[in-house]
Structures are given as C-alpha cells and as structure tokens.
Scaffold this active site. Structure first.
Site, short mmCIF file in Angstrom:
data_model
loop_
_atom_site.label_atom_id
_atom_site.label_comp_id
_atom_site.label_asym_id
_atom_site.label_seq_id
_atom_site.Cartn_x
_atom_site.Cartn_y
_atom_site.Cartn_z
N HIS A 1 -3.50 1.94 -6.17
CA HIS A 1 -3.99 0.89 -5.59
C HIS A 1 -4.07 -0.15 -6.74
O HIS A 1 -3.89 -1.59 -6.46
CB HIS A 1 -5.39 1.03 -4.87
CG HIS A 1 -5.40 0.24 -3.66
ND1 HIS A 1 -4.52 0.30 -2.52
CD2 HIS A 1 -6.23 -0.97 -3.39
CE1 HIS A 1 -4.77 -0.52 -1.83
NE2 HIS A 1 -5.80 -1.38 -2.18
N ARG B 1 0.93 -1.28 0.02
CA ARG B 1 -0.08 0.21 -0.03
C ARG B 1 0.95 1.33 0.06
O ARG B 1 2.16 1.18 0.50
CB ARG B 1 -0.74 -0.05 1.32
CG ARG B 1 -1.72 -1.28 1.25
CD ARG B 1 -2.57 -1.36 2.72
NE ARG B 1 -3.51 -2.30 2.87
CZ ARG B 1 -3.20 -3.37 3.60
NH1 ARG B 1 -1.96 -3.50 4.19
NH2 ARG B 1 -4.16 -4.35 3.76
N LYS C 1 -1.93 -2.51 7.90
CA LYS C 1 -3.08 -2.10 8.68
C LYS C 1 -3.30 -2.88 9.88
O LYS C 1 -2.69 -4.03 10.14
CB LYS C 1 -4.24 -2.46 7.84
CG LYS C 1 -4.58 -1.44 6.64
CD LYS C 1 -6.02 -1.70 5.96
CE LYS C 1 -6.15 -0.81 5.04
NZ LYS C 1 -7.50 -1.02 4.25
N ARG D 1 -1.30 -2.70 -6.72
CA ARG D 1 -1.58 -3.68 -5.80
C ARG D 1 -2.46 -4.83 -6.40
O ARG D 1 -2.28 -6.07 -6.26
CB ARG D 1 -2.19 -3.24 -4.38
CG ARG D 1 -2.35 -3.77 -3.11
CD ARG D 1 -2.41 -3.25 -1.80
NE ARG D 1 -3.27 -3.85 -0.96
CZ ARG D 1 -2.68 -4.69 -0.25
NH1 ARG D 1 -1.22 -5.01 -0.25
NH2 ARG D 1 -3.40 -5.22 0.88
N HIS E 1 -3.91 -9.28 4.18
CA HIS E 1 -5.14 -9.08 4.28
C HIS E 1 -5.74 -10.19 5.44
O HIS E 1 -5.01 -11.18 5.87
CB HIS E 1 -6.12 -9.67 3.12
CG HIS E 1 -5.87 -8.70 1.86
ND1 HIS E 1 -6.02 -9.01 0.69
CD2 HIS E 1 -5.78 -7.43 1.96
CE1 HIS E 1 -6.13 -8.06 -0.03
NE2 HIS E 1 -5.94 -7.00 0.60
N TYR F 1 -9.44 -8.51 -5.39
CA TYR F 1 -8.18 -8.00 -6.18
C TYR F 1 -8.00 -8.62 -7.41
O TYR F 1 -6.90 -8.43 -8.20
CB TYR F 1 -6.93 -7.74 -5.15
CG TYR F 1 -6.97 -6.74 -4.05
CD1 TYR F 1 -5.94 -5.87 -4.39
CD2 TYR F 1 -7.72 -6.63 -3.01
CE1 TYR F 1 -6.13 -4.63 -3.51
CE2 TYR F 1 -7.75 -6.06 -2.25
CZ TYR F 1 -7.04 -4.90 -2.41
OH TYR F 1 -7.14 -3.51 -1.47
#
Length: 307
Positions: free
Chosen positions: A254, A159, A183, A257, A280, A289
């Site tokens: 993004h 990211r 994250k 990604r 994730h 994705y």
C-alpha cells in the site's frame, strides 16, 4: 451432532450476518467480521454467531468503546468498531428485534475525535529505481511481469486487489488508460503515464501474448506463463521478494499507493483530481495518503535561525 443452520436462515435470524452480507466488498466483510467477533468476545460470547445482538444496549456499546480506548486503539479504529455495531443494530431494528428507542439511543452515540500520524511511507525515487533495476536484471518472464506490475502500482495508484483483477481487455492503449474495478463495485479509469504504458506493452508483446484473461497471470517456477489469476497475497510476495533483492527496508504494498498520491500532490495536482484517480469516496481519505508533510516541516525547521 447439532444441525447446521442454513445460511439463509442464519442471515434472517442474526443481524450481524445480515449486516456483513450487505457490505459491498469481500475485504470489508472480512474486516468487519473480525471487529464484530472482538465485540462479541468483549461481551462474553464466542463469536458473532452466538452473540445475542438484540440484547445490546447503549451502555454495552459505550463500555466496548471505552475498553478499546483504554487499550490504546486509535480514534479511527474505534469509529470503525462503532460503525460495525451501528450497522448490526440497524439490521436488528429492520428485523423488529429491537424497538425504535433502543435503536435511536445507539445510533446517536458520537464518533471519537482525534487523529494519529499516518501509517506507512512514500518511497523515494532512488528506492523505486532500485526496485525496477532488480526486475530488469531478471531475464526470466517474471522480470518483465514484475516490472509492469510495479509500474502500474506506483504509476496508477492501484490497490493489490485491483491489479490482480485486471484483464487484457481492461487496457485501452488508445486512451492510455486501464478500466479498474475498485471498492464498492465502482469502476473508474486509471490513466497510465508513459513509463507504465511502455512496461505493460513490453510485457504483453514479449512474454504474455494477446490471449484473453488476467493481465498479470501466475508464472510457475520454470517460467511457464499460465492463464491463472494471481491472488492479492501473490502481489505482496512479489514486492517483498524484489525489496529484498534491492536491499531496501521493509515497506507495504500500500506504500506504493501512498507514493502515487504524494507524487501527484507534489506535482501540484488538486486534491479532487487525486481523490478521483485513487477511487476514494472522500477527500479526507485521500489526505491521509499525503506523506510529503514531514519533508516540508523538516525543511522549514532548517530555515529557522534560532537558538
């Protein structure tokens, strides 16, 4: 002039503020605050600070969700609103601002069903080659830096926030990986293919040097390499500048990604491996994705002998 309430007192009294503080990342707090401000305005209040959250009831929440559906918001978006509201009401219940029955009635509101086509795209190999060519054609320090950034983004699936947070100490050339803080304050190892390894090493050896600090620092207008960390927005600007130079259609950072995920899946890597590589929490997120589907469907349709 009205007195400004101290932050600690505001968090204690306002369940929405307490909920935002409980979230794990700055970006999550910004997203949910934006959503909750919209919920407050739908209910006739200026902001989350002035909305009396403890007065919210099941029918209020259902009315908000219905309004969002009428406005054409996707199921996933409506569910994010619902998650934010439930989070606030959990805090209100913990603070004994609502009774248990009210809390349970809101908690039991079901999420919306349905899906929408995935946004964004995966870049083609030819598009990536054009982006790298524009970087390689730039003889300034920015050329090597931007090529290394692009290689890590598409080769490791990072990211924007993750790549600007990298330090020199994040690299382990022996293990061929980067230590990434993602994250939810979760660390993971992002293993680098040979191409990104070579571009990062060249950037360090020929321009950056081996001093501690941000792996990809700011570079001033006349090629002065600083020790200052870049922002997320700077990555967006770099990629957009290189996109224009390469003559490509618009794409989001993004999308690199998404390109990483699609390439991994195209190489027959299993979905669990791709999930872990991307950091994730859920396979369901990883599946969104995968942008190979349209090509497979198009090729299958061409093989049909009908009509």
């Amino acid at each position: 002039m009205a007195e400004v309430m101290p932050a600690s007192e505001l968090i204690e009294q306002n369940p929405a503020m307490a909920y935002l503080v409980s979230l794990g990342s700055k970006k999550s707090r910004q997203t949910m605050k934006s959503f909750l401000n919209i919920v407050a305005r739908i209910n006739g209040y200026a902001s989350i600070e002035t909305c009396p959250w403890a007065q919210l009831r099941r029918h209020h929440v259902q009315a908000v969700l219905q309004m969002l559906e009428d406005l054409g918001r996707a199921p996933a978006t409506r569910n994010t609103y619902l998650a934010a509201i439930k989070g606030v009401m959990t805090e209100a219940w913990i603070k004994k601002q609502i009774d248990h029955d009210t809390y349970q009635q809101i908690k039991l509101i079901r999420t919306a069903k349905g899906t929408r086509l995935a946004k964004g795209k995966a870049l083609a190999k030819e598009e990536l080659q054009k982006l790298f060519f524009t970087c390689e054609s730039d003889s300034s320090p920015k050329g090597l830096r931007d090529a290394a950034i692009l290689a890590v983004l598409v080769g490791c699936g990072l990211r924007r926030s993750e790549i600007v947070a990298l330090d020199l100490e994040s690299i382990d050339f022996k293990e061929q990986c980067l230590k990434v803080l993602g994250k939810g304050d979760k660390e993971r190892l992002a293993f680098m293919p040979p191409g990104p390894q070579q571009r990062v090493k060249r950037w360090i050896d020929e321009v950056r040097g081996d001093y501690p600090g941000p792996l990809f620092p700011r570079i001033r207008r006349y090629g002065d390499v600083t020790t200052e960390r870049m922002s997320d927005q700077a990555i967006y600007y770099i990629l957009d500048t290189r996109r224009v130079e390469a003559g490509l259609d618009e794409f989001a950072p993004h999308d690199l990604r998404r390109t990483f995920a699609s390439a991994m899946l195209d190489n027959k890597e299993d979905i669990i491996t791709v999930r872990d590589a991307m950091g994730h929490a859920s396979v369901t997120t990883t599946q969104r994705y995968d942008h190979r589907g349209n090509d497979r469907l198009r090729e299958a349709s061409q093989r049909l002998d009908v009509g």
